[in-house]
Design a protein around this motif. Structure first.
Motif, PDB file in Angstrom:
ATOM      1  N   THR A  43       0.842  -1.192   0.000  1.00  0.00           N
ATOM      2  CA  THR A  43       0.000   0.000   0.000  1.00  0.00           C
ATOM      3  C   THR A  43       0.882   1.249   0.000  1.00  0.00           C
ATOM      4  O   THR A  43       2.105   1.163   0.079  1.00  0.00           O
ATOM      5  N   ARG A  44       0.253   2.405  -0.037  1.00  0.00           N
ATOM      6  CA  ARG A  44       1.015   3.654   0.057  1.00  0.00           C
ATOM      7  C   ARG A  44       1.728   3.776   1.390  1.00  0.00           C
ATOM      8  O   ARG A  44       2.740   4.465   1.507  1.00  0.00           O
ATOM      9  N   GLY A  45       1.182   3.134   2.405  1.00  0.00           N
ATOM     10  CA  GLY A  45       1.846   3.117   3.702  1.00  0.00           C
ATOM     11  C   GLY A  45       1.545   4.285   4.605  1.00  0.00           C
ATOM     12  O   GLY A  45       2.105   4.389   5.697  1.00  0.00           O
ATOM     13  N   THR A  46       0.670   5.201   4.181  1.00  0.00           N
ATOM     14  CA  THR A  46       0.388   6.369   5.010  1.00  0.00           C
ATOM     15  C   THR A  46      -0.342   5.958   6.288  1.00  0.00           C
ATOM     16  O   THR A  46      -1.242   5.120   6.263  1.00  0.00           O
ATOM     17  N   THR A  47       0.063   6.540   7.388  1.00  0.00           N
ATOM     18  CA  THR A  47      -0.586   6.273   8.667  1.00  0.00           C
ATOM     19  C   THR A  47      -0.334   7.432   9.607  1.00  0.00           C
ATOM     20  O   THR A  47       0.545   8.261   9.375  1.00  0.00           O
ATOM     21  N   ASN A  48      -1.148   7.508  10.640  1.00  0.00           N
ATOM     22  CA  ASN A  48      -1.002   8.545  11.662  1.00  0.00           C
ATOM     23  C   ASN A  48      -1.381   7.965  13.010  1.00  0.00           C
ATOM     24  O   ASN A  48      -2.234   7.071  13.085  1.00  0.00           O
ATOM     25  N   PRO A  49      -0.783   8.447  14.077  1.00  0.00           N
ATOM     26  CA  PRO A  49      -1.210   7.990  15.403  1.00  0.00           C
ATOM     27  C   PRO A  49      -2.702   8.235  15.604  1.00  0.00           C
ATOM     28  O   PRO A  49      -3.253   9.258  15.179  1.00  0.00           O
ATOM     29  N   ASN A  50      -3.358   7.270  16.206  1.00  0.00           N
ATOM     30  CA  ASN A  50      -4.788   7.332  16.542  1.00  0.00           C
ATOM     31  C   ASN A  50      -5.703   7.351  15.328  1.00  0.00           C
ATOM     32  O   ASN A  50      -6.899   7.604  15.459  1.00  0.00           O
ATOM     33  N   ARG A  51      -5.183   7.043  14.171  1.00  0.00           N
ATOM     34  CA  ARG A  51      -6.018   7.029  12.977  1.00  0.00           C
ATOM     35  C   ARG A  51      -7.142   5.989  13.086  1.00  0.00           C
ATOM     36  O   ARG A  51      -8.243   6.203  12.577  1.00  0.00           O
ATOM     37  N   LEU A  52      -6.870   4.874  13.739  1.00  0.00           N
ATOM     38  CA  LEU A  52      -7.822   3.764  13.783  1.00  0.00           C
ATOM     39  C   LEU A  52      -8.510   3.628  15.136  1.00  0.00           C
ATOM     40  O   LEU A  52      -9.055   2.580  15.462  1.00  0.00           O
ATOM     41  N   ARG A  53      -8.510   4.697  15.924  1.00  0.00           N
ATOM     42  CA  ARG A  53      -9.051   4.604  17.277  1.00  0.00           C
ATOM     43  C   ARG A  53     -10.534   4.244  17.273  1.00  0.00           C
ATOM     44  O   ARG A  53     -10.999   3.518  18.174  1.00  0.00           O
ATOM     45  N   ILE A  70      -8.309 -10.211  12.699  1.00  0.00           N
ATOM     46  CA  ILE A  70      -7.500  -9.619  11.633  1.00  0.00           C
ATOM     47  C   ILE A  70      -8.110  -8.259  11.329  1.00  0.00           C
ATOM     48  O   ILE A  70      -9.279  -8.167  10.965  1.00  0.00           O
ATOM     49  N   ARG A  71      -7.323  -7.231  11.500  1.00  0.00           N
ATOM     50  CA  ARG A  71      -7.765  -5.883  11.141  1.00  0.00           C
ATOM     51  C   ARG A  71      -7.011  -5.463   9.876  1.00  0.00           C
ATOM     52  O   ARG A  71      -5.787  -5.403   9.857  1.00  0.00           O
ATOM     53  N   ALA A  72      -7.776  -5.197   8.815  1.00  0.00           N
ATOM     54  CA  ALA A  72      -7.190  -4.799   7.533  1.00  0.00           C
ATOM     55  C   ALA A  72      -7.774  -3.445   7.158  1.00  0.00           C
ATOM     56  O   ALA A  72      -8.810  -3.364   6.489  1.00  0.00           O
ATOM     57  N   ALA A  73      -7.143  -2.385   7.611  1.00  0.00           N
ATOM     58  CA  ALA A  73      -7.659  -1.029   7.407  1.00  0.00           C
ATOM     59  C   ALA A  73      -6.905  -0.347   6.271  1.00  0.00           C
ATOM     60  O   ALA A  73      -5.677  -0.312   6.267  1.00  0.00           O
ATOM     61  N   ASN A  74      -7.657   0.179   5.322  1.00  0.00           N
ATOM     62  CA  ASN A  74      -7.085   0.930   4.201  1.00  0.00           C
ATOM     63  C   ASN A  74      -6.139   0.077   3.354  1.00  0.00           C
ATOM     64  O   ASN A  74      -5.196   0.589   2.758  1.00  0.00           O
ATOM     65  N   VAL A  75      -6.408  -1.225   3.293  1.00  0.00           N
ATOM     66  CA  VAL A  75      -5.553  -2.146   2.560  1.00  0.00           C
ATOM     67  C   VAL A  75      -6.094  -2.435   1.158  1.00  0.00           C
ATOM     68  O   VAL A  75      -5.322  -2.537   0.204  1.00  0.00           O
ATOM     69  N   LEU A  76      -7.408  -2.555   1.013  1.00  0.00           N
ATOM     70  CA  LEU A  76      -7.980  -2.995  -0.267  1.00  0.00           C
ATOM     71  C   LEU A  76      -8.341  -1.861  -1.213  1.00  0.00           C
ATOM     72  O   LEU A  76      -8.829  -2.121  -2.312  1.00  0.00           O
ATOM     73  N   ARG A  77      -8.068  -0.630  -0.828  1.00  0.00           N
ATOM     74  CA  ARG A  77      -8.443   0.507  -1.678  1.00  0.00           C
ATOM     75  C   ARG A  77      -7.803   0.423  -3.056  1.00  0.00           C
ATOM     76  O   ARG A  77      -8.367   0.868  -4.045  1.00  0.00           O
ATOM     77  N   GLN A  78      -6.611  -0.136  -3.136  1.00  0.00           N
ATOM     78  CA  GLN A  78      -5.879  -0.167  -4.396  1.00  0.00           C
ATOM     79  C   GLN A  78      -6.246  -1.359  -5.279  1.00  0.00           C
ATOM     80  O   GLN A  78      -5.791  -1.450  -6.417  1.00  0.00           O
ATOM     81  N   TYR A  79      -7.068  -2.257  -4.754  1.00  0.00           N
ATOM     82  CA  TYR A  79      -7.440  -3.449  -5.508  1.00  0.00           C
ATOM     83  C   TYR A  79      -8.717  -3.209  -6.307  1.00  0.00           C
ATOM     84  O   TYR A  79      -9.497  -2.297  -6.010  1.00  0.00           O
ATOM     85  N   ASP A  80      -8.947  -4.034  -7.311  1.00  0.00           N
ATOM     86  CA  ASP A  80     -10.192  -3.963  -8.067  1.00  0.00           C
ATOM     87  C   ASP A  80     -11.336  -4.533  -7.238  1.00  0.00           C
ATOM     88  O   ASP A  80     -11.138  -5.458  -6.430  1.00  0.00           O
ATOM     89  N   GLU A  81     -12.525  -4.022  -7.458  1.00  0.00           N
ATOM     90  CA  GLU A  81     -13.687  -4.510  -6.721  1.00  0.00           C
ATOM     91  C   GLU A  81     -13.854  -6.019  -6.887  1.00  0.00           C
ATOM     92  O   GLU A  81     -14.213  -6.724  -5.946  1.00  0.00           O
ATOM     93  N   GLY A 130      -8.636   9.827  10.931  1.00  0.00           N
ATOM     94  CA  GLY A 130      -9.594   9.004  11.652  1.00  0.00           C
ATOM     95  C   GLY A 130     -10.908   9.661  12.011  1.00  0.00           C
ATOM     96  O   GLY A 130     -11.562   9.242  12.962  1.00  0.00           O
ATOM     97  N   ARG A 131     -11.334  10.637  11.234  1.00  0.00           N
ATOM     98  CA  ARG A 131     -12.616  11.285  11.514  1.00  0.00           C
ATOM     99  C   ARG A 131     -13.791  10.470  10.996  1.00  0.00           C
ATOM    100  O   ARG A 131     -14.881  10.515  11.579  1.00  0.00           O
ATOM    101  N   ARG A 132     -13.603   9.777   9.876  1.00  0.00           N
ATOM    102  CA  ARG A 132     -14.695   9.044   9.228  1.00  0.00           C
ATOM    103  C   ARG A 132     -14.218   7.652   8.847  1.00  0.00           C
ATOM    104  O   ARG A 132     -13.186   7.499   8.219  1.00  0.00           O
ATOM    105  N   HIS A 133     -15.006   6.671   9.242  1.00  0.00           N
ATOM    106  CA  HIS A 133     -14.695   5.274   8.953  1.00  0.00           C
ATOM    107  C   HIS A 133     -15.933   4.583   8.398  1.00  0.00           C
ATOM    108  O   HIS A 133     -17.054   4.890   8.800  1.00  0.00           O
ATOM    109  N   ALA A 180     -18.928   5.153  11.145  1.00  0.00           N
ATOM    110  CA  ALA A 180     -18.481   5.820  12.365  1.00  0.00           C
ATOM    111  C   ALA A 180     -17.858   7.159  12.010  1.00  0.00           C
ATOM    112  O   ALA A 180     -17.124   7.265  11.022  1.00  0.00           O
ATOM    113  N   ALA A 181     -18.133   8.168  12.823  1.00  0.00           N
ATOM    114  CA  ALA A 181     -17.655   9.512  12.507  1.00  0.00           C
ATOM    115  C   ALA A 181     -17.422  10.326  13.761  1.00  0.00           C
ATOM    116  O   ALA A 181     -18.051  10.102  14.800  1.00  0.00           O
TER     117      ALA A 181
END
Length: 266
Positions: free
Chosen positions: A12-22, A115-126, A155-158, A174-175
């Motif tokens: 993935t692009r690898g972008t992350t931030n602290p508390n992004r997945l809270r 298994i938590r897979a957050a923001n992993v499949l965005r780059q894949y085809d549907e 992490g404002r909108r999930h 969640a928001a």
């Protein structure tokens, strides 16, 4: 000589931030707590944690509020990211090179409780999503849970889908309510299985339309707080859609429905 197995997937692009997945972590700790407490092997996987290990570190802390011996394994397909995370390893926290095959330390027969897979499949085809879900669900323990979804950079909108070994169960919106204009603002964070389905004729489009309408109808409650407005909006939607949670979760800015109600073509 042992044969090197190439990890399944792509970086993935690898972008992350602290508390992004809270928000996602908070939901997991609350709804999966019973399974976590009774598990013989309380191991969780942060799949595709990115260029920095913050989300795996945070997941361990949040799960250990429920189970003191919970274990987290951060899995990344980019070996340089694994090397960068290794200094953060400690009791209960390990980083491994891998992908959708979901490696776990120790016994080859281990299965993940989470298994938590957050923001992993965005780059894949549907069209690839169902096969990935099936593969990941095959790595779950009998009481295991896969949480796959997307959030914004801070992490404002999930929006995430929860799956058991048998497949998808629920979808959660969640928001951070103070920054929410209308509920359909979360459409851009729909998981890959739905991101292209927000069009007339699809159930997710109809749901977001009804969500916005109810939000508008309860605008006067915004004078009390955005939370009160959200709670009343959720209660109204429960009369029209299969909402499976209640006020305790709504107060957290969450709303969870049965997946089959929003599944493509449902």
């Amino acid at each position: 000589m042992a044969r090197t197995v190439r990890p399944i997937g792509s970086a993935t692009r690898g972008t992350t931030n602290p508390n992004r997945l809270r928000r996602m972590d908070r939901w997991i700790a609350a709804t999966h707590a019973a399974a976590l407490r009774r598990a013989a092997d309380p191991v969780a996987v942060d799949l595709g944690y990115g260029a920095a290990p913050w989300t795996a570190v945070e997941l361990l802390g949040r799960l250990r509020t429920v189970r003191a011996d919970a274990e987290v394994v951060g899995v990344e397909i980019d070996p340089a990211r694994v090397a960068a995370a290794k200094p953060y390893e400690r009791d209960g926290l390990t980083f491994l090179h891998g992908g959708f095959e979901v490696p776990l330390p120790g016994d080859a027969g281990r299965r993940a409780l989470l298994i938590r897979a957050a923001n992993v499949l965005r780059q894949y085809d549907e069209g690839e999503v169902a096969a990935v879900w099936e593969r990941l669900c095959g790595r779950l323990a009998p009481d295991g849970l896969l949480v796959e979804g997307t959030c914004d950079e801070i992490g404002r909108r999930h929006v995430w889908v929860a799956l058991g070994p048998e497949g998808p169960r629920t979808i959660t919106f969640a928001a951070r309510l103070g920054s929410l204009g209308v509920p359909s603002d979360m459409a851009e964070r729909l998981p890959k299985a739905l991101i292209h389905r927000n069009v007339p004729g699809e159930p997710v489009h109809a749901f977001l339309r009804d969500f916005d309408r109810a939000w508008a109808a309860f605008a006067p409650y915004g004078a009390l707080s955005a939370r009160q407005r959200w709670i009343r909006t959720a209660a109204a939607l429960r009369g029209e859609w299969p909402v499976v949670d209640g006020p305790g979760r709504w107060r957290q800015g969450e709303l969870t429905l049965r997946w089959d109600a929003l599944a493509p073509g449902a």
